[in-house]
Design a protein around this motif. Structure first.
Motif, PDB file in Angstrom:
ATOM      1  N   ASP A 181       0.738  -1.316   0.135  1.00 42.51           N
ATOM      2  CA  ASP A 181      -0.098  -0.028   0.045  1.00 42.51           C
ATOM      3  C   ASP A 181       0.851   1.217  -0.009  1.00 42.51           C
ATOM      4  O   ASP A 181       2.048   1.260   0.853  1.00 42.51           O
ATOM      5  N   ARG A 231      -0.120   4.526   0.977  1.00 41.33           N
ATOM      6  CA  ARG A 231      -0.283   5.485   2.100  1.00 41.33           C
ATOM      7  C   ARG A 231      -0.536   4.496   3.395  1.00 41.33           C
ATOM      8  O   ARG A 231      -1.485   3.748   3.304  1.00 41.33           O
ATOM      9  N   SER A 245       5.515   4.990   4.613  1.00 42.50           N
ATOM     10  CA  SER A 245       4.901   4.583   3.509  1.00 42.50           C
ATOM     11  C   SER A 245       5.335   3.320   2.738  1.00 42.50           C
ATOM     12  O   SER A 245       6.247   2.994   2.932  1.00 42.50           O
ATOM     13  N   THR A 276      -2.716   1.809  -4.310  1.00 43.03           N
ATOM     14  CA  THR A 276      -3.133   2.782  -3.470  1.00 43.03           C
ATOM     15  C   THR A 276      -4.751   3.228  -3.903  1.00 43.03           C
ATOM     16  O   THR A 276      -5.153   3.109  -5.026  1.00 43.03           O
TER      17      THR A 276
END
Length: 199
Positions: free
Chosen positions: A54, A56, A61, A82
């Motif tokens: 992912d 975010r 991150s 994302t």
């Protein structure tokens, strides 16, 4: 593709479960992690795979995770997913060496195609690592001889340049062939290009 190991790192439990089910059904080995910190604590270089990450997440991150792995010398291919994709995020991802950038909800076939591409990248990474490991078994003089062989020099020319006998060079070449598993100049050139000596 069926033997591929995939590491899913996503803070959304539903996404982890759905992706894990899909990829497991396709015969892949899947391990899931709720956050990058947990993954970094458990990552094992003896179990290489592709990353499905992912972009975010709350603390670290996806791009920061990729950077942390690179800093450890782990160059496994990664696919970013994302729900908040934009052009700048996509650009940053590709500059960081990401194989693909997918938006949620991820299309099944698009994901499988991306993983197929990542699997090829992983194969190249592992071959490069194997070449590095083989070349690391050479002595400094053997690597010097190999570099000259790759330039097309004959044993007599190498002997003259290094101020040793041609017989000594032939012995070095025999050792090189035994350690690397090939005496083919073409193979030696390929290996030298894949893993150039550090200066």
């Amino acid at each position: 593709m069926k033997a591929l190991r995939v590491y899913i790192v996503d803070d959304d439990a539903a996404v982890r479960q759905a992706l894990s089910l899909l990829l497991s059904t396709c015969g892949m080995t899947v391990e899931t992690f709720a956050d990058p910190e947990t993954f970094l604590a458990h990552v094992d270089t003896a179990r290489p795979g592709c990353l499905l990450v992912d972009l975010r997440m709350p603390l670290v991150s996806g791009l920061q995770l990729k950077a942390a792995l690179t800093a450890r010398g782990i160059d496994w291919p990664a696919i970013m997913i994302t729900g908040h994709g934009d052009v700048n995020a996509c650009r940053r991802a590709f500059k960081a060496g990401i194989v693909d950038f997918l938006t949620k909800p991820v299309d099944e076939q698009v994901l499988l195609d991306a993983l197929a591409a990542a699997a090829k990248v992983l194969e190249e990474v592992l071959e490069r690592q194997e070449t590095h490991a083989l070349l690391a078994t050479l002595t400094e003089r053997e690597r010097e001889v190999m570099d000259l062989v790759c330039r097309g020099w004959a044993s007599k020319e190498i002997a003259a340049a290094l101020a040793v006998s041609p017989r000594t060079i032939d012995a070095h070449r025999a050792n090189i062939a035994e350690k690397l598993g090939t005496s083919s100049v073409a193979d030696l050139v390929r290996m030298s290009i894949a893993a150039p000596p550090s200066r």
